[in-house]
Design a protein around this motif. Sequence first.
Motif, short mmCIF file in Angstrom:
data_model
loop_
_atom_site.label_atom_id
_atom_site.label_comp_id
_atom_site.label_asym_id
_atom_site.label_seq_id
_atom_site.Cartn_x
_atom_site.Cartn_y
_atom_site.Cartn_z
N ALA A 566 -1.41 -29.27 -34.15
CA ALA A 566 -1.06 -28.06 -34.89
C ALA A 566 -0.48 -26.98 -33.99
CB ALA A 566 -2.30 -27.52 -35.60
N ARG A 567 -0.28 -27.29 -32.70
CA ARG A 567 0.18 -26.28 -31.76
C ARG A 567 1.64 -26.48 -31.38
NH1 ARG A 567 -4.38 -26.55 -27.05
NH2 ARG A 567 -6.16 -27.08 -28.37
N ALA A 568 2.33 -25.37 -31.13
CA ALA A 568 3.66 -25.41 -30.53
C ALA A 568 3.49 -25.38 -29.01
CB ALA A 568 4.49 -24.22 -30.99
N GLN A 569 3.98 -26.42 -28.33
CA GLN A 569 3.82 -26.52 -26.89
C GLN A 569 5.14 -26.95 -26.26
OE1 GLN A 569 -0.19 -28.35 -25.74
NE2 GLN A 569 0.07 -29.12 -27.80
N PHE A 570 5.32 -26.57 -25.00
CA PHE A 570 6.55 -26.92 -24.30
C PHE A 570 6.71 -28.44 -24.22
CE2 PHE A 570 8.85 -27.96 -20.38
CZ PHE A 570 10.04 -27.25 -20.59
N GLU A 571 5.60 -29.13 -24.04
CA GLU A 571 5.66 -30.60 -23.89
C GLU A 571 6.27 -31.28 -25.11
OE1 GLU A 571 3.09 -28.80 -21.07
OE2 GLU A 571 3.04 -28.71 -23.28
N ASN A 572 6.12 -30.68 -26.30
CA ASN A 572 6.77 -31.25 -27.48
C ASN A 572 7.90 -30.35 -27.97
OD1 ASN A 572 5.39 -29.14 -28.59
ND2 ASN A 572 4.08 -30.35 -29.92
N LEU A 585 -3.31 -21.37 -30.33
CA LEU A 585 -4.48 -21.24 -29.48
C LEU A 585 -4.65 -19.79 -29.05
CD1 LEU A 585 -6.73 -22.58 -27.69
CD2 LEU A 585 -4.97 -22.78 -25.92
N SER A 586 -5.88 -19.31 -29.12
CA SER A 586 -6.16 -17.94 -28.68
C SER A 586 -7.55 -17.91 -28.07
CB SER A 586 -6.08 -16.96 -29.86
OG SER A 586 -6.36 -15.65 -29.43
N GLU A 587 -7.64 -17.43 -26.85
CA GLU A 587 -8.93 -17.31 -26.17
C GLU A 587 -8.91 -16.05 -25.32
OE1 GLU A 587 -10.70 -21.68 -25.35
OE2 GLU A 587 -8.83 -21.25 -24.29
N ALA A 588 -9.92 -15.22 -25.45
CA ALA A 588 -10.00 -14.00 -24.65
C ALA A 588 -11.42 -13.46 -24.71
CB ALA A 588 -9.00 -12.95 -25.14
N ASP A 589 -11.75 -12.63 -23.75
CA ASP A 589 -13.03 -11.93 -23.75
C ASP A 589 -12.85 -10.61 -23.03
OD1 ASP A 589 -14.04 -12.18 -20.79
OD2 ASP A 589 -13.35 -14.19 -21.33
N ARG A 590 -13.76 -9.72 -23.26
CA ARG A 590 -13.73 -8.42 -22.58
C ARG A 590 -15.12 -7.82 -22.54
NH1 ARG A 590 -10.76 -5.79 -27.28
NH2 ARG A 590 -8.95 -5.79 -25.91
N LYS A 591 -15.27 -6.90 -21.58
CA LYS A 591 -16.49 -6.11 -21.46
C LYS A 591 -16.12 -4.65 -21.56
CE LYS A 591 -18.87 -9.44 -18.43
NZ LYS A 591 -17.78 -10.42 -18.40
N GLN A 592 -17.01 -3.87 -22.11
CA GLN A 592 -16.73 -2.45 -22.34
C GLN A 592 -18.03 -1.66 -22.24
OE1 GLN A 592 -17.90 -1.17 -25.55
NE2 GLN A 592 -17.33 0.94 -25.08
N TRP A 593 -17.92 -0.47 -21.71
CA TRP A 593 -19.05 0.46 -21.79
C TRP A 593 -18.52 1.81 -22.22
CZ3 TRP A 593 -19.41 5.02 -19.10
CH2 TRP A 593 -18.59 5.18 -17.97
N VAL A 659 -3.46 -14.75 -27.45
CA VAL A 659 -2.81 -15.77 -28.27
C VAL A 659 -1.74 -16.50 -27.47
CG1 VAL A 659 -1.04 -14.25 -29.23
CG2 VAL A 659 -1.83 -16.21 -30.55
N LYS A 660 -1.62 -17.78 -27.72
CA LYS A 660 -0.64 -18.62 -27.02
C LYS A 660 0.38 -19.17 -28.02
CE LYS A 660 -3.06 -18.57 -23.10
NZ LYS A 660 -4.23 -17.81 -23.55
N LEU A 661 1.60 -18.68 -27.94
CA LEU A 661 2.74 -19.25 -28.67
C LEU A 661 2.48 -19.35 -30.17
CD1 LEU A 661 3.82 -22.05 -26.17
CD2 LEU A 661 4.66 -19.71 -26.36
#
Length: 996
Positions: A566-572, A585-593, A659-661
Amino acid sequence: MKLNKLHYAVSLGLGMAFSGQALAQQAQQETQTAEESVEKIQVTGSHIKGVDLEGSQPLTVLDADDIARSGANTISELMNTISQTRGGQGSFTTAQSGATSNSTPPGQAAASLRGMGPASTLTLINGRRVAASSFASGTENFVDINSIPLAAIDRVEVLATGASATYGADAVAGVINYILKDDYIGAEFNASYENSTASSDEGKTNINLVWGGEVAGGNLTVFADLYDRNAFHAKDRAFTRDPVLESNYSYLPKEVPNIYYESARDFYEIPAPECKRDYIQTEYGETICPYYSNEDDWLESPLESQSAGFIYNTMVGDLEWNTDFFYSRTKSTSISTPAAPLQTLNYTWEAVFSSPNQIYDGDGPYVPESALDIYSDEVRNGLLDNMWIDQFLTPAGQELWGFRFDSRFPTPRTVEVETDAFRLVSELSGFIGNWEWDSAVTISRSESEQVASEGIYNRLKYHSALAGELCSDGTIAAYDDSTDTLSCGAGSLAGMYNPFLVGDSANDAILALAQERPTRDGESTVYGWDFKIAGDLMEFNNDYIRSAFGLEYRQEEISDVPSENARAQFENDYRVGVFGFGSSLSEADRKQWGAFAELYVPLAENLEAQLAGRFDDYDDFGSTFNPKVALSYRPIDDLIMRASWATSFRAPSLTQAGVKLRTTTSTFDCGANQDVADLYCEGDGTEVSVNTLELGNPNLEAEESDSVSLGFGYSPTDNTTITVDYWAFEHEKLVDTNMTGVLARAIDDASLRHCGLVPNGQIGIAYNPAYCNDPALTDAQGRTIEEEGANLYEILEASNAAGLARGDYLDFNRDHILLLENTGTQEVSGIDYRFDHRFELQGGDLSLSLEGTHYLEFDRNKPGSDEIEELAGTWTYPEDIASASVFWDAEDWFAGLTAYYTGSYEDDIDGLRGRNLDELEELGALDANGEREVSSWTTVQLSTGYKFEKANLNLTINNLFDREPPLAYGSSRGFDSYNANAYGTTYRVSFTYFFE
């Protein structure tokens, strides 16, 4: 309006230190126990308890009676009863859900204040945050309000003005705070059923239970809720069953294909034999078998939800311990129009032989000539007499003879999603002298699993099935050109799939071998800790300066992981491996105070001020300080005049950072930059939309906003209240892609110019590969378009001389890759008004109310452009939204009517095709300027209820007079589903029994 952050950080630190000294002094005094203290009420918008701030700020409260009378089954339905969350495309429901990552996630809903988007509205439960959905709407993260159980809600408080000085990020348009029931004594069981008066079944069933009592020396409140809603189909109503315009057809029929025009000798599409509906004539004079999307449109997706939780309060010595927990599970199914296999082999044999198994973007797939053998000789020969039979290359490498066709798959895209959400908050509170403090830990998580269960097919396998190259185990056969034979490994050849053969089980089984079930798994988590302390700071003006100070730490994580296919990738080559479905694909994290201080200052006997400031530091985009100043003035006891100014911010969503592509479209504005116009638009100031891939940007800055509110509340009698508030927002640094800006920068920045595909890990514009492969397509110095210093105007001249493009512009390839940027502004302003009056009469009370919002402006620049769109009064953005009600309340029963009004606004005529405009002209539907308005819409709700000794029975009838939604040609549905619905008259019966 940039302020020195260091100055504010120091000021805030001094305030905290001062409060600490005061606390130390107060701690020497005798500690008050909770039993000795008087309960102080805290309202949304302030951390100070015991001060009458409700009238000094524009706060809307929905209490238990309002919720009961609304007839709402869900939070989403409840929030649609107030004007601040209606209008525009900010709030959304499952009516807008779809199959891809560009759509609203199936089964989920969001509430947005002022139409500014759900990411600009902070959602709280009991004043604390809740995890966002891991599935973003576009790139905007939001809280799925379908995961919040309505049965647990005691009241809802809505503060529709900037509130980051109090609550931190995301409170740009304001705050919606859902307050849970607590200290409940007794038990109640409620069951309700809702359906339309139509012959179709759109039933909604809701069952919930609440119990509360003393447990282990404290109070325990337990709740459980079950909800089930049937799907609602366009075919179930006469005004949505048929297309609103005959010209809304698609060339891609569902049952049998049309033959693509480039396979016809006269270059006219050839109609499908045995079309399942009436043939139509196109604007080009062709006769085709059409498709209309309303055939497969679900106006509302089915939804199931189960939730349960508890609230427990007890004393631990001199401390009060409060814990609330809820868990919910929702299931939904979304149906979208059948996908179309629009991809086929490349046109040029050079490209085909250099990449023999690559499927390229085109218009229609090839099928062997033998597909027509199912017809009689007369039909078959009649078709062939008007067709070109061409040679094409199959995925396995065969050279076959056939033709191209237009079609959709026979099965609509079906997406199933299941979401599990939980939230746990455990709080301790107590007193140090006269200072009240509380501290809590929060864990909130939302997990979603999505699977495309039907209607999604693998690209290569589908083309292989058309060529008879698919094996019975779903693999693609190997081709030996020396013997001209196909062979399978473990399986056997399945035969050729014939798209013209309908209702044949063996043929359908071959297509089933190409089916895919792409998945998408998401998880969003918030871990938080906070500490707040409030009390009287010092004597001032014969009163006290009251204050609150606090610290907060928060960690957020999000992951949205679709399956590889289901992903758009350079390899294809940035192509998704299946037709009609894509996620990113989306992956991230953060910390905040963060740290905040808030003061309530009695400036004079009738003049009060609320001063607040909050400093937040994020480990990704940095720090920000946001102040607030609010004044309230009471010239007489019955009148309060209020004003506030505040800044707010929205932290870039984790999806926008990670987010990735993401496959989408971007528009560039040739009127905003003359160089862009000359190079890409033949000098014209037009707008052009192109396919792009969005890439998350970890270096995004926070969006910023200034908000102003001015108003008054007047109570000439104890039973009368009048409020009027003017409000305005200046919202800057909105996150979007800026295609116009990238094109302009690419003129001098060679790193943004790429021939063919943009390389993996890079960004920029994709140009026709010929600009690097053809020596005739260079500038005067022989530099290609990718080289530093290349003159794009000279390359354009060479391109025109070679006839590379169809016009006087540089020729693109596909899949430009753009970073999300802080680009864009919006200014929104309006007036809220409300009137309430109660007549105390013999036998009961008669209550009248009127509330509404008038938008003065909703101006936003087009993405990547300096041009300002004036949205107020245009498509989906009505200028006026209001409701009025009259209720009679007696001792044992009540009855009332509520009218909901949505003002008229412009239809989306600019978004229509030329053939649509021609049909509208023939119908006389457009005015002299080629425009039309969507009519205003008023529906009336009847609510009535009777109170027995131990039970309540309520009846709600929505859309009492069965008003159809206003006709809107700007939507293929024929109506605007953001501001109206097609249910017609519905009734809801609710029964509640109270146990002793």
